[in-house]
Design a protein around this motif. Structure first.
Motif, PDB file in Angstrom:
ATOM      1  N   TYR A 135       4.816 -33.528  24.363  1.00  0.00           N
ATOM      2  CA  TYR A 135       4.743 -32.252  23.653  1.00  0.00           C
ATOM      3  C   TYR A 135       4.089 -32.432  22.281  1.00  0.00           C
ATOM      4  CZ  TYR A 135       7.972 -29.697  26.692  1.00  0.00           C
ATOM      5  OH  TYR A 135       8.570 -29.054  27.722  1.00  0.00           O
ATOM      6  N   THR A 136       4.257 -33.615  21.706  1.00  0.00           N
ATOM      7  CA  THR A 136       3.710 -33.897  20.378  1.00  0.00           C
ATOM      8  C   THR A 136       2.192 -33.757  20.371  1.00  0.00           C
ATOM      9  OG1 THR A 136       5.477 -35.528  20.224  1.00  0.00           O
ATOM     10  CG2 THR A 136       3.829 -35.554  18.494  1.00  0.00           C
ATOM     11  N   TYR A 137       1.613 -33.888  21.548  1.00  0.00           N
ATOM     12  CA  TYR A 137       0.150 -33.859  21.621  1.00  0.00           C
ATOM     13  C   TYR A 137      -0.353 -32.588  22.321  1.00  0.00           C
ATOM     14  CZ  TYR A 137       1.582 -38.722  21.188  1.00  0.00           C
ATOM     15  OH  TYR A 137       2.200 -39.869  20.809  1.00  0.00           O
ATOM     16  N   SER A 138       0.103 -32.389  23.544  1.00  0.00           N
ATOM     17  CA  SER A 138      -0.392 -31.258  24.328  1.00  0.00           C
ATOM     18  C   SER A 138       0.483 -31.093  25.561  1.00  0.00           C
ATOM     19  CB  SER A 138      -1.837 -31.510  24.765  1.00  0.00           C
ATOM     20  OG  SER A 138      -2.258 -30.527  25.697  1.00  0.00           O
ATOM     21  N   THR A 189      14.249 -46.033  25.173  1.00  0.00           N
ATOM     22  CA  THR A 189      13.513 -45.551  23.996  1.00  0.00           C
ATOM     23  C   THR A 189      13.031 -44.124  24.210  1.00  0.00           C
ATOM     24  OG1 THR A 189      12.759 -47.790  23.571  1.00  0.00           O
ATOM     25  CG2 THR A 189      11.591 -46.024  22.445  1.00  0.00           C
ATOM     26  N   VAL A 190      12.511 -43.866  25.427  1.00  0.00           N
ATOM     27  CA  VAL A 190      12.036 -42.512  25.727  1.00  0.00           C
ATOM     28  C   VAL A 190      13.182 -41.517  25.624  1.00  0.00           C
ATOM     29  CG1 VAL A 190      11.122 -41.016  27.534  1.00  0.00           C
ATOM     30  CG2 VAL A 190      10.133 -43.274  27.163  1.00  0.00           C
ATOM     31  N   ALA A 191      14.331 -41.904  26.170  1.00  0.00           N
ATOM     32  CA  ALA A 191      15.467 -40.997  26.175  1.00  0.00           C
ATOM     33  C   ALA A 191      15.951 -40.676  24.769  1.00  0.00           C
ATOM     34  CB  ALA A 191      16.613 -41.614  26.976  1.00  0.00           C
ATOM     35  N   SER A 192      15.801 -41.628  23.846  1.00  0.00           N
ATOM     36  CA  SER A 192      16.353 -41.435  22.507  1.00  0.00           C
ATOM     37  C   SER A 192      15.341 -40.908  21.501  1.00  0.00           C
ATOM     38  CB  SER A 192      16.911 -42.779  21.999  1.00  0.00           C
ATOM     39  OG  SER A 192      15.856 -43.709  21.864  1.00  0.00           O
ATOM     40  N   SER A 193      14.093 -40.704  21.926  1.00  0.00           N
ATOM     41  CA  SER A 193      13.077 -40.259  20.956  1.00  0.00           C
ATOM     42  C   SER A 193      12.216 -39.152  21.561  1.00  0.00           C
ATOM     43  CB  SER A 193      12.196 -41.442  20.534  1.00  0.00           C
ATOM     44  OG  SER A 193      11.549 -42.006  21.648  1.00  0.00           O
ATOM     45  N   PRO A 208      13.541 -28.671  32.756  1.00  0.00           N
ATOM     46  CA  PRO A 208      13.787 -30.022  33.255  1.00  0.00           C
ATOM     47  C   PRO A 208      13.766 -31.071  32.133  1.00  0.00           C
ATOM     48  CG  PRO A 208      12.072 -28.913  34.523  1.00  0.00           C
ATOM     49  CD  PRO A 208      12.295 -28.105  33.281  1.00  0.00           C
ATOM     50  N   ASP A 209      14.757 -31.944  32.151  1.00  0.00           N
ATOM     51  CA  ASP A 209      14.716 -33.109  31.266  1.00  0.00           C
ATOM     52  C   ASP A 209      13.785 -34.159  31.832  1.00  0.00           C
ATOM     53  OD1 ASP A 209      16.959 -32.538  29.223  1.00  0.00           O
ATOM     54  OD2 ASP A 209      17.889 -32.094  31.154  1.00  0.00           O
ATOM     55  N   SER A 250       8.541 -30.288  31.159  1.00  0.00           N
ATOM     56  CA  SER A 250       9.507 -31.375  31.309  1.00  0.00           C
ATOM     57  C   SER A 250       9.361 -32.368  30.155  1.00  0.00           C
ATOM     58  CB  SER A 250       9.284 -32.110  32.636  1.00  0.00           C
ATOM     59  OG  SER A 250       9.555 -31.277  33.721  1.00  0.00           O
ATOM     60  N   LYS A 251      10.469 -32.958  29.754  1.00  0.00           N
ATOM     61  CA  LYS A 251      10.457 -33.893  28.630  1.00  0.00           C
ATOM     62  C   LYS A 251       9.965 -35.279  29.036  1.00  0.00           C
ATOM     63  CE  LYS A 251      14.350 -31.387  26.618  1.00  0.00           C
ATOM     64  NZ  LYS A 251      15.813 -31.405  26.373  1.00  0.00           N
ATOM     65  N   VAL A 252      10.287 -35.691  30.257  1.00  0.00           N
ATOM     66  CA  VAL A 252       9.898 -37.011  30.759  1.00  0.00           C
ATOM     67  C   VAL A 252       9.337 -36.839  32.169  1.00  0.00           C
ATOM     68  CG1 VAL A 252      10.710 -39.310  31.421  1.00  0.00           C
ATOM     69  CG2 VAL A 252      11.658 -38.196  29.396  1.00  0.00           C
TER      70      VAL A 252
END
Length: 473
Positions: free
Chosen positions: A28-31, A18-22, A151-152, A183-185
């Motif tokens: 980042y959506t928050y801070s 789910t994390v990978a696909s959304s 970084p992903d 980083s995204k995750v």
């Protein structure tokens, strides 16, 4: 859902898939301020489950030194092999452990990209399976903040969260904050044995996407004792170049340890260093290190990452006497220069007779990196009080008896500290001061501190190179 609602929608207990696909719902959506609590919780899981978020073609950041998340990185390696992944870049500073992702059978799966090389990746770089980035330590965070490296997934080692949900980056702040913020995750290896540290180290657990609980010892360095040569170098530096009230920077290794062991009669020393060793603990306990004379962070030891013996980790744990700060601050030349009597002690692989210092390679073979050597050599030289001492220390010969003071650097050897940057060069045979000296004076000074067995050959080579005899005047 409106964009405003999406911005504040919590992500609770999402799976790796789910994390990978959304990614629109990432933190980042928050801070991107990792010390700010968010309305979400991490998924506590196994390393094997957490690393499933990693896909082919992605970039993975890994924290380093004593905070290398070895358990999760090993799981990542197995994940890459078992699922036939390809073209994953692993970005890091010096790491500890086996670096299993750098093994020859991982050649098409992972490619290491080092901003400072450790011994575990040297073979990969030498054989073309890994990469090295020549860069000053203080500039590494810029790579992430300017999106030059994006970084992903970030894999980091942290201390357990407290009652408020705050974990810490423990022994490695350095460039980790910058990487995490971009980083995204985030996968956190939450280690019960990771010290809790102060300064820029704080991170709220709500920024973790996945957390993996472990209880394993940290990698250790040091504690082996100094050789006779190293002890002589340490004594020369301590007795002739380190003043009471000086602020010290020194890296890892037997020579810095030997210097620390020779400072037990000094007073009011301070520490401002990208890293420091176990010998500092004894100096603090004896009252030699007080940080009382420092103008910045008075009364505090300043560092950015650590690796040493267990007594060092026990010393820094939950200790407000130590501030662990980002490397772009600690290694900033302007900040370094503000410290009183800034004394920077660094090592080298070889030095030529004009004062050029090679510290990152043996000929064309990459060995380590620029690290913080130039940052601190320059910072000490530019000291606001005019009392800084930039020092390069090395044994006069290699283990095979070859001179480390050489007529010319090996073909392909990298100049880390230029001849204009070099001030004090120290071997077990003495101290050479390069500052303000001509080439023939420099050659003379360096020949005097070379091993006696090599002095005649060095003098002849100096004449051939400079077309004049080395002289003191």
């Amino acid at each position: 859902m409106s964009s405003l609602a999406l911005r504040f929608a919590p992500r609770l207990g999402k799976s790796a898939a789910t994390v990978a696909s959304s990614q629109a719902n990432s933190y980042y959506t928050y801070s991107n301020q990792i010390s700010q609590p968010l309305e979400r919780k991490p998924t506590y899981t196994t390393a094997e489950e957490a690393v499933k978020v990693i896909k082919s073609g992605q970039t993975v950041f890994a924290s380093g030194a004593a905070a290398t998340p070895i358990h999760v990185l090993n799981a990542m390696t197995n994940h890459g092999k078992e699922n036939n992944l390809r073209d994953i870049t692993v970005v890091h500073m010096h790491t500890e452990g086996p670096a299993s992702y750098c093994a020859p059978d991982c050649k098409d799966i992972f490619r290491s990209k080092s901003t400072f090389m450790g011994g575990n990746v040297r073979a990969a770089v030498a054989e073309g399976r890994g990469d090295a980035i020549p860069i000053f330590l203080h500039e590494i965070p810029i790579l992430f903040r300017r999106k030059l490296i994006q970084p992903d997934v970030a894999i980091v080692s942290v201390s357990p969260p407290d009652e408020h949900g705050y974990a810490t980056l423990g022994t490695s702040v350095d460039c980790v904050r910058a990487a995490l913020e971009n980083s995204k995750v985030i996968i956190a290896q939450v280690n019960k044995q990771m010290p809790r540290t102060f300064g820029d180290s704080i991170i709220h657990e709500s920024h973790f996407d996945f957390a993996v609980n472990v209880d394993i010892p940290l990698p250790e360095h040091g504690g082996k004792g100094s050789t006779e040569v190293e002890t002589k170098i340490g004594n020369l530096i301590a007795e002739n170049l380190v003043e009471d009230g000086a602020t010290l920077q020194m890296g890892i290794g037997n020579i810095p340890d030997a210097v620390l062991n020779a400072l037990h009669n000094h007073k009011d020393l301070g520490i401002h260093s990208e890293m420091f060793a176990g010998g500092v603990v004894d100096l603090v306990k004896k009252g030699c290190v007080t940080n009382d004379k420092k103008t910045y962070h008075r009364g505090r030891i300043v560092g950015s990452f650590l690796i040493g013996p267990k007594k060092l980790y026990d010393f820094v744990n939950n200790n407000p006497f130590i501030e662990m700060l980002e490397i772009n601050y600690v290694n900033n030349v302007g900040i370094i220069a503000r410290n009183p009597k800034m004394t920077a002690i660094n090592s080298a692989i070889e030095v030529d007779i004009t004062g050029q210092v090679c510290a990152d390679s043996i000929g064309t073979r990459m060995y380590s990196g620029f690290g913080g050597q130039v940052d601190f050599i320059r910072g000490a030289a530019e000291g606001f009080d005019g009392k800084g001492k930039p020092i390069i220390a090395l044994p006069s010969v290699t283990n095979k008896g070859q001179s480390k003071i050489v007529p010319m650097l090996k073909p392909g050897a990298g100049v880390v500290t230029s001849r204009a940057h070099a001030h004090y060069i120290v071997t077990e045979h003495g101290i050479a001061n390069m500052f303000g000296k001509t080439l023939r004076q420099r050659a003379y000074e360096l020949i005097q501190i070379s091993h006696p067995d090599h002095r005649e050959a060095l003098e002849k080579a100096a004449f051939e190179r400079l077309k004049t005899m080395p002289t003191p005047n």
